[in-house]
Write an enzyme that holds these catalytic residues in place. Structure first.
Site, PDB file in Angstrom:
ATOM      1  N   ASN A 212      37.325  19.031  45.798  1.00 48.70           N
ATOM      2  CA  ASN A 212      37.975  19.833  46.838  1.00 48.70           C
ATOM      3  C   ASN A 212      37.206  19.790  48.145  1.00 48.70           C
ATOM      4  O   ASN A 212      37.807  19.800  49.230  1.00 48.70           O
ATOM      5  CB  ASN A 212      38.119  21.272  46.356  1.00 48.70           C
ATOM      6  CG  ASN A 212      39.147  21.394  45.240  1.00 48.70           C
ATOM      7  OD1 ASN A 212      39.794  20.417  44.892  1.00 48.70           O
ATOM      8  ND2 ASN A 212      39.279  22.562  44.667  1.00 48.70           N
TER       9      ASN A 212
ATOM     10  N   GLU B  50      38.263  16.756  49.971  1.00 49.12           N
ATOM     11  CA  GLU B  50      39.507  16.901  50.729  1.00 49.12           C
ATOM     12  C   GLU B  50      39.246  17.560  52.088  1.00 49.12           C
ATOM     13  O   GLU B  50      39.770  17.147  53.120  1.00 49.12           O
ATOM     14  CB  GLU B  50      40.509  17.719  49.924  1.00 49.12           C
ATOM     15  CG  GLU B  50      40.929  17.068  48.612  1.00 49.12           C
ATOM     16  CD  GLU B  50      41.732  18.016  47.743  1.00 49.12           C
ATOM     17  OE1 GLU B  50      42.364  18.931  48.290  1.00 49.12           O
ATOM     18  OE2 GLU B  50      41.719  17.851  46.506  1.00 49.12           O
TER      19      GLU B  50
ATOM     20  N   ASP C 150      43.539  18.417  39.684  1.00 50.71           N
ATOM     21  CA  ASP C 150      42.734  19.592  39.338  1.00 50.71           C
ATOM     22  C   ASP C 150      42.852  19.990  37.871  1.00 50.71           C
ATOM     23  O   ASP C 150      41.894  19.910  37.107  1.00 50.71           O
ATOM     24  CB  ASP C 150      43.114  20.778  40.227  1.00 50.71           C
ATOM     25  CG  ASP C 150      42.296  20.789  41.508  1.00 50.71           C
ATOM     26  OD1 ASP C 150      41.656  19.762  41.795  1.00 50.71           O
ATOM     27  OD2 ASP C 150      42.301  21.817  42.201  1.00 50.71           O
TER      28      ASP C 150
ATOM     29  N   GLU D 288      41.862  27.248  42.729  1.00 50.97           N
ATOM     30  CA  GLU D 288      42.411  28.528  42.278  1.00 50.97           C
ATOM     31  C   GLU D 288      42.718  28.560  40.791  1.00 50.97           C
ATOM     32  O   GLU D 288      42.933  29.614  40.216  1.00 50.97           O
ATOM     33  CB  GLU D 288      43.682  28.860  43.080  1.00 50.97           C
ATOM     34  CG  GLU D 288      44.869  27.938  42.831  1.00 50.97           C
ATOM     35  CD  GLU D 288      44.825  26.706  43.711  1.00 50.97           C
ATOM     36  OE1 GLU D 288      45.750  25.893  43.642  1.00 50.97           O
ATOM     37  OE2 GLU D 288      43.848  26.555  44.476  1.00 50.97           O
TER      38      GLU D 288
ATOM     39  N   ASP E  45      23.282  42.618   7.611  1.00 51.71           N
ATOM     40  CA  ASP E  45      24.409  42.733   6.680  1.00 51.71           C
ATOM     41  C   ASP E  45      24.683  44.161   6.232  1.00 51.71           C
ATOM     42  O   ASP E  45      25.788  44.485   5.839  1.00 51.71           O
ATOM     43  CB  ASP E  45      24.188  41.844   5.449  1.00 51.71           C
ATOM     44  CG  ASP E  45      22.858  42.125   4.763  1.00 51.71           C
ATOM     45  OD1 ASP E  45      22.206  43.122   5.118  1.00 51.71           O
ATOM     46  OD2 ASP E  45      22.473  41.345   3.870  1.00 51.71           O
TER      47      ASP E  45
ATOM     48  N   ASP F  91      17.443  37.756   8.991  1.00 49.06           N
ATOM     49  CA  ASP F  91      17.131  38.205   7.645  1.00 49.06           C
ATOM     50  C   ASP F  91      16.693  37.006   6.818  1.00 49.06           C
ATOM     51  O   ASP F  91      16.985  35.856   7.169  1.00 49.06           O
ATOM     52  CB  ASP F  91      18.372  38.814   6.983  1.00 49.06           C
ATOM     53  CG  ASP F  91      18.595  40.256   7.410  1.00 49.06           C
ATOM     54  OD1 ASP F  91      17.619  40.898   7.803  1.00 49.06           O
ATOM     55  OD2 ASP F  91      19.743  40.710   7.344  1.00 49.06           O
TER      56      ASP F  91
ATOM     57  N   VAL G  64      44.329  26.063  51.060  1.00 44.49           N
ATOM     58  CA  VAL G  64      44.799  26.250  49.693  1.00 44.49           C
ATOM     59  C   VAL G  64      44.253  25.159  48.776  1.00 44.49           C
ATOM     60  O   VAL G  64      43.765  25.422  47.673  1.00 44.49           O
ATOM     61  CB  VAL G  64      46.343  26.261  49.655  1.00 44.49           C
ATOM     62  CG1 VAL G  64      46.842  26.223  48.224  1.00 44.49           C
ATOM     63  CG2 VAL G  64      46.863  27.487  50.369  1.00 44.49           C
ATOM     64  N   ALA G  65      44.313  23.919  49.221  1.00 44.63           N
ATOM     65  CA  ALA G  65      43.907  22.807  48.381  1.00 44.63           C
ATOM     66  C   ALA G  65      42.415  22.776  48.130  1.00 44.63           C
ATOM     67  O   ALA G  65      41.955  22.298  47.093  1.00 44.63           O
ATOM     68  CB  ALA G  65      44.352  21.492  49.022  1.00 44.63           C
TER      69      ALA G  65
END
Length: 948
Positions: free
Chosen positions: A730, A733, A774, A310, A664, A352, A305-306
């Site tokens: 991440n 980790e 995060d 997410e 335009d 233009d 998860v870490a």
């Protein structure tokens, strides 16, 4: 309650066919007035009763469902699974004390959900604000006055005033028309514009044949009309179609798809690594009972998860929305977030000329008369300047002076423009800019007041494209109310109506010699790329002549010719230079004369002096191969039609370019729709053009486009910054846990040789790191001021990934350094290992935990640039410093607060230990600085970056 019932009835009912009913009957049915419209009070009452003029296919998502959606992510399901695992472990351990792990993980889940909910709400608010900024408007009669209101405020009974270029804001029954043609392809599929007629139909007809009706979502392409609104919101024909459609989800942008792809790939890889780590721990450690198994599983789930960012989608949407709002403050209103990505990749800007590259302030530069030629100083509508003689008999008393007065006064009379000074001193015009140029010239000579006192208009013969002239009949009060016809028009046409010429105070025959000289003057002005207009007049000898109409424009006295220029914007030249530096090609596409286009393009730096312009006729004569070759080299196109614009866009895109196109008029809409970035003019652009475009220039200024490109590039770079930061942090980790398990014996993390289960970080610590490092820092980097020169590189290629091989290599290197710094910090504290320590496992784990948090915070500053030092522009982002400071305070709290010590398995650290953690974590910064220095030293620039 009654209003709600009426509203429900309005939304659910099928639109009635009012084309079968007389106009007066329909107006009376809605209790309106075809000449005065509704009162403001009645309109407000009906808006409350019927609701806004909006389409709603589905009801707004309730707050509780939006909050619940934060728990639908598979990664959140993993966390919920981790809570179950933690509760099982607590039960197995005899339910002693509180289930700390489960409570902490639940708090992390709730905190993440809250952050995600707030970020999505802010992004939604930002997008809603942009929608309000780009909302269409409609002209209506209210209280007897013409006014322009947001189309969302139209109500049944409003009197719509329709003109060329308007988007029809609601269904309505026509009251009157004047050559009104409406493009209804979006509703009926008919490719040709429909000629409308207010007459009553005798029998029910298909939608495409209801000529007495106009419908929401269609566009006026010609003429004018007046209609009473018969249906708004869901009770329109397009609303009936909306009822039959299911709600469709907006397509993800290329960047969002890539982030989703990266997230899936990273998630798969991390889950695999987590499985490997769990298996390795179970194999290499002596598992003592189910609680150890539960702890290992909990760590694996938490690690997976870490390791996956997410929060990326919510941060991405919010950063884009904030960036777009920042662009809007600089007059570039981007209608959809996805367009920001494309804008930063633009390789060609097709613009233009009038109003975008030029000031759209027509200025008389030259006056050519029989007695001499003169040049006006000063540009724009500010009437400051003087007339300088170039040749002939000029001066205040010379004959040319009398001729010049006739030319400027006559041109002012044969027009309908107005010039005025506002309360804040700004000069502005109402009406045609070319006509206003004569008024400015008059004021520069100081003759406007006398002309206004002397002459009074009694009739007008309007300009038509066939005649190319306009005439007015004036009463001359200084000559007993004599009537005079004054004509202004194209010189070549006007001369054919002239038999005499003004020379000083006299009138002489317009013989061959005089005519040849006048023609030569016109050619000279045209060679100088000036727009030419001539002025003539004739006293009327008989009142009966007034009945002749256009026949009055005969036997005129030729007064002279003016050369008019729309001066280039000074800021446009600077912007074009900046665009060229950024590798962006600028192309001018205009309906003006080729010489005028080439001159302005050369002055602005689009092309070199002498470069020729291609005309629409020349483009038509080319085959596809020749056309494609010409598009690659020619940057000025003149006398082009809208179909040519579309063909140019297609050819540029086929050649691999990302094209931005300005426009335009109504006929510009197809080219704007086809371009990668269609840019409409906010001041002079029609509603149809604004709807077709993805971006609107609030100031009609080319420089704003280049500013928007710079901002778009900066936004994309900021997205790369927080992606670089999140992914490297991440991965750090993941590697910390993986290498810590694999190399436990090397760093003394093997339980002093006992073989018991020892993890480098606890599951709750991993989740805590994910929580505090995060969202805040990543979001702050998403609004980071520019640290690199965004315009010092060519455009990003459309197939270039936001996360390229170079970034992946950098992410892996930084993640590895983080992991090594964390594990070495633990080794310093632990007995045994590479460096002998004396501290307990809890103390060493707290130090490693802290070092990893600080390493990620140091990484914030690394990630701001791939090449520049982190110390460059170090203090320009106050939000980043605030986010880092807040994260530091949270980390100090979790280490020193006893109640959190229990929850996260931490112990207080001494000052020396804090300093050691900071020193070890700073290795991430020093490693990155050395890597960047080497890259700069050997000129290893990121892709597409131009080396300084």
């Amino acid at each position: 309650m009654k209003g709600e019932e009426s509203r429900r009835e309005l939304v659910s009912a099928t639109p009635d066919d009012y084309s079968l009913r007389a106009t007066e009957e329909v107006v009376n049915h809605f209790a309106s007035d075809s000449q005065r419209g509704l009162t403001s009070t009645e309109a407000a009452k009906r808006l409350l009763e019927y609701g806004g003029n909006e389409l709603r296919a589905v009801a707004p998502i309730p707050l509780w469902r939006r909050l619940l959606s934060q728990f639908q992510d598979p990664l959140v399901h993993l966390l919920l699974g981790a809570i179950v695992i933690a509760l099982i472990a607590w039960v197995i351990d005899g339910r002693e004390g509180w289930p700390i792990d489960a409570i902490v993980i639940l708090m992390v889940v709730l905190a993440n959900a809250t952050i995600g909910f707030v970020q999505e709400a802010r992004a939604a608010d930002a997008v809603a604000a942009l929608a309000r900024m780009t909302a269409a408007s409609s002209s209506v009669l209210r209280d007897g006055e013409r006014t322009r209101i947001p189309s969302g405020e139209l109500v049944p009974g409003d009197i719509l005033l329709l003109e060329e270029g308007d988007a029809v804001g609601a269904d309505g029954r026509l009251i009157s028309t004047a050559n009104l043609r409406v493009q209804e392809a979006s509703l009926t599929g008919e490719s040709e514009a429909v000629l409308k007629d207010a007459a009553v139909l005798q029998s029910p007809s298909p939608l495409a044949e209801r000529f007495g009706m106009v419908f929401r979502g269609t566009a006026v392409v010609q003429g004018t009309g007046r209609a009473v609104v018969t249906g708004t919101g869901m009770r329109t024909e397009i609303g009936a179609i909306a009822h039959m459609l299911d709600a469709s989800k907006e397509d993800a942008t290329p960047l969002q798809k890539e982030v989703e792809r990266v997230g899936r790939a990273l998630g798969t890889a991390v889950v695999a690594i987590a499985v490997i780590v769990v298996a390795t721990v179970l194999l290499l450690s002596d598992i003592d009972g189910p609680s150890d198994v539960i702890s290992v599983l909990l760590m694996g789930v938490s690690l997976a998860v870490a390791a996956v960012p997410e929060g990326l989608p919510a941060i991405l949407s919010l950063v884009l929305a904030i960036g777009v709002q920042r662009m809007a403050k600089r007059n570039a209103v981007v209608k959809t977030l996805s367009s920001v990505e494309t804008l930063g990749s633009a390789s060609v800007i097709c613009s233009d000329k009038t109003g975008t590259l030029t000031r759209s302030e027509m200025t008389i530069e030259r006056i050519m008369t029989a007695s001499g030629n003169s040049r006006f100083t000063g540009v724009g509508y500010v009437p400051i300047g003087k007339l300088e003689v170039e040749s002939g008999e000029g001066g205040p008393q010379g004959p040319a002076r009398a001729e010049q007065i006739v030319v400027l006064s006559g041109g002012s009379m044969a027009g309908n423009a107005a010039l005025r000074q506002t309360e804040n001193g700004v000069w502005e015009i109402q009406g045609d800019p070319t006509e206003a140029a004569f008024l400015v010239g008059e004021r520069k000579l100081g003759i406007d007041d006398r002309r206004k006192q002397r002459f009074e208009r009694v009739a007008e013969i309007p300009f038509t494209s066939d005649r190319k002239m306009m005439s007015t009949i004036e009463l001359d009060h200084e000559h007993g109310g004599q009537r005079i016809v004054v004509t202004k028009g194209a010189p070549d046409v006007l001369m054919t109506h002239c038999t005499s010429i003004r020379v000083g105070m006299d009138v002489v025959p317009f013989d061959a010699g005089q005519r040849a000289r006048a023609i030569a003057d016109v050619e000279r002005l045209s060679d100088e790329a000036l727009r030419t207009l001539a002025v003539a007049y004739r006293p009327l000898m008989d009142v009966d002549e007034l009945e002749e109409g256009e026949g009055l424009e005969r036997d005129l006295i030729f007064a002279g010719t003016v050369g008019i220029i729309d001066p280039p914007r000074k800021e446009a030249a600077v912007a074009i230079s900046e665009a060229r530096r950024a590798g962006i090609r600028v192309i001018m596409i205009t309906g003006d004369h080729p010489r005028t286009a080439s001159r302005i393009a050369a002055q602005l730096g689009i092309v070199d002096d002498g470069a020729r312009a291609l005309t629409g006729a020349e483009l038509d004569a080319m085959d596809e191969t020749t056309f494609a070759a010409a598009i690659r080299t020619v940057s000025v196109y003149a006398r082009v039609a809208p179909v040519h614009k579309l063909r140019i866009v297609d050819a540029l895109q086929a050649d691999g370019n990302v094209v931005a196109m300005t426009g335009d008029g109504v006929n510009d809409a197809p080219a704007l729709k086809a371009a990668d970035i269609g840019i409409a003019m906010g001041i002079n652009g029609t509603e149809v053009t604004k709807e077709a475009a993805r971006m609107i220039l609030a100031d009609d200024n080319f420089a704003t486009i280049v500013d928007a490109v710079r901002e778009g590039r900066a936004i994309f770079e900021n997205i790369r910054k927080f992606l670089r930061y999140l992914l490297s942090s991440n991965i750090g980790e993941v590697l910390t846990v993986f290498l810590g398990v694999i190399g436990a014996g090397v760093i003394g993390l093997d339980g002093a040789g006992s073989g018991e289960l020892v993890l480098p970080l606890l599951a709750t610590q991993i989740l805590w790191i994910n929580l505090i490092t995060d969202s805040g820092p990543a979001l702050a980097m998403g609004i980071d001021p520019q640290t690199d020169d965004a315009m010092a590189r060519p455009p990003r290629k459309s197939d270039e990934h936001a996360i390229d091989a170079r970034m992946w290599r950098s992410v892996a290197e930084i993640g590895l350094v983080m992991a090594l710094a964390t594990l070495l910090t633990m080794d310093i504290h632990l007995p045994g290992g590479l460096i002998e320590g004396t501290q307990s496992l809890e103390q060493a784990r707290t130090a490693g935990f802290t070092a990893l948090v600080f390493a990620q915070l140091f990484n914030c500053f690394n990630a701001r640039s791939e090449t520049r030092s982190a110390f460059s522009h170090l203090f320009t982002n106050k939000w980043l410093w605030a986010a880092v400071g807040f994260s530091v305070i949270l980390q100090i709290t979790v280490v020193n607060l006893s109640i959190l010590n229990t929850a996260f398995g931490t112990l207080p650290l001494s000052l020396d230990q804090w300093l050691l953690c900071i020193a070890m974590s700073s290795s991430v910064l020093w490693f990155s600085e050395i890597r960047k220095w080497i890259g700069r030293r050997y000129n290893e620039s990121p892709p597409n970056v131009v080396a300084a």
